[in-house]
Design an enzyme around this catalytic site. Sequence first.
Site, short mmCIF file in Angstrom:
data_model
loop_
_atom_site.label_atom_id
_atom_site.label_comp_id
_atom_site.label_asym_id
_atom_site.label_seq_id
_atom_site.Cartn_x
_atom_site.Cartn_y
_atom_site.Cartn_z
N SER A 85 0.95 -1.20 -0.17
CA SER A 85 -0.07 -0.09 -0.06
C SER A 85 0.71 1.26 -0.08
O SER A 85 2.13 1.11 0.06
CB SER A 85 -1.00 0.10 1.34
N SER A 87 0.97 3.65 2.07
CA SER A 87 0.56 4.30 3.44
C SER A 87 1.93 5.20 4.17
O SER A 87 2.20 5.59 4.92
CB SER A 87 0.14 3.52 4.80
N LYS A 142 4.96 1.04 9.82
CA LYS A 142 4.97 2.33 9.93
C LYS A 142 6.39 3.04 10.62
O LYS A 142 7.23 2.16 10.77
CB LYS A 142 3.83 2.71 11.11
N SER A 234 -3.19 6.80 5.59
CA SER A 234 -2.65 6.01 6.71
C SER A 234 -3.60 5.38 7.82
O SER A 234 -3.91 6.56 8.57
CB SER A 234 -1.18 6.17 7.26
#
Length: 276
Positions: A85, A87, A142, A234
């Site tokens: 993705s 994010s 993250k 996100s």
Amino acid sequence: MNWDLATLLVLLVGVSTLIWLYDKLFLERKRLAAQANASKNAAGLDPSETVRVPLMVDLARSFLPVFLIVLLLRSFLVEPFRIPSGSMMPTLLIGDFILVNKFSYGFRLPVLNTKVIEMGKPQRGDVVVFRYPEDTAVPFIKRVVAIPGDHIVYHNANKTIYINGEPMPQEYIGTYQGVGSGSNMTGAEQRLEKLSDVQHEILVLPGRLSPGPYQEMIVPPDEYFVLGDNRDNSRDSRFWGTVHDEHLIGKAFFIWMNWDSANGGISWPRLGMRIE
């Protein structure tokens, strides 16, 4: 227990070891005895026919070292992941294949994920891979923005993080130009953010709010507040809370390939890039 590749490798190592031990303790002795008898056989029987190793034993002996090496490398040194993705744009793009350092935050037993040796703790600015707290079978990636004991506030209005009352500085770089699967982020503001001693780029959409129940908190012991670098695209600690130390997998440090069919396949400039 997560039934993933690590679990499969542990099972393969275990089964192969049991087959090898059974052969070593029982079958091999019979083969050696049969070979000795055949060598004395006046009828001239071919000894090779009496000492043939069973196929299952042969496979177990051949693949056991391979399974063991892969398990050790994947569990204690590095593990590959693919970014699915956007994010973490612009730091990581869709289709990036990355390597994660498995011993940055301590050695963990495979499958059980129990930490047996402490090596360090995540710091602000680290890009970490972890097991999604709401479904631990799913790996997430993250950036750590707050560590245990930090008071963190995220202001939607100016897209700024405040840690212990201090704003984390941001500098406007320009307008982002997306490529391939990330082209939908074209036009976003690209900023340079500083978290402690780590500088990294982020994307923000000034007119968009990113609501969530965890816009402010004091980070509990052994937990970490994480955000995606693509701040307005996100789902992170603002939505589902902090990441516990026991869910950490490792620190992302290297992009070894990027494959995005929407961008023509391999992106050669991204090969070998360090993750900052």
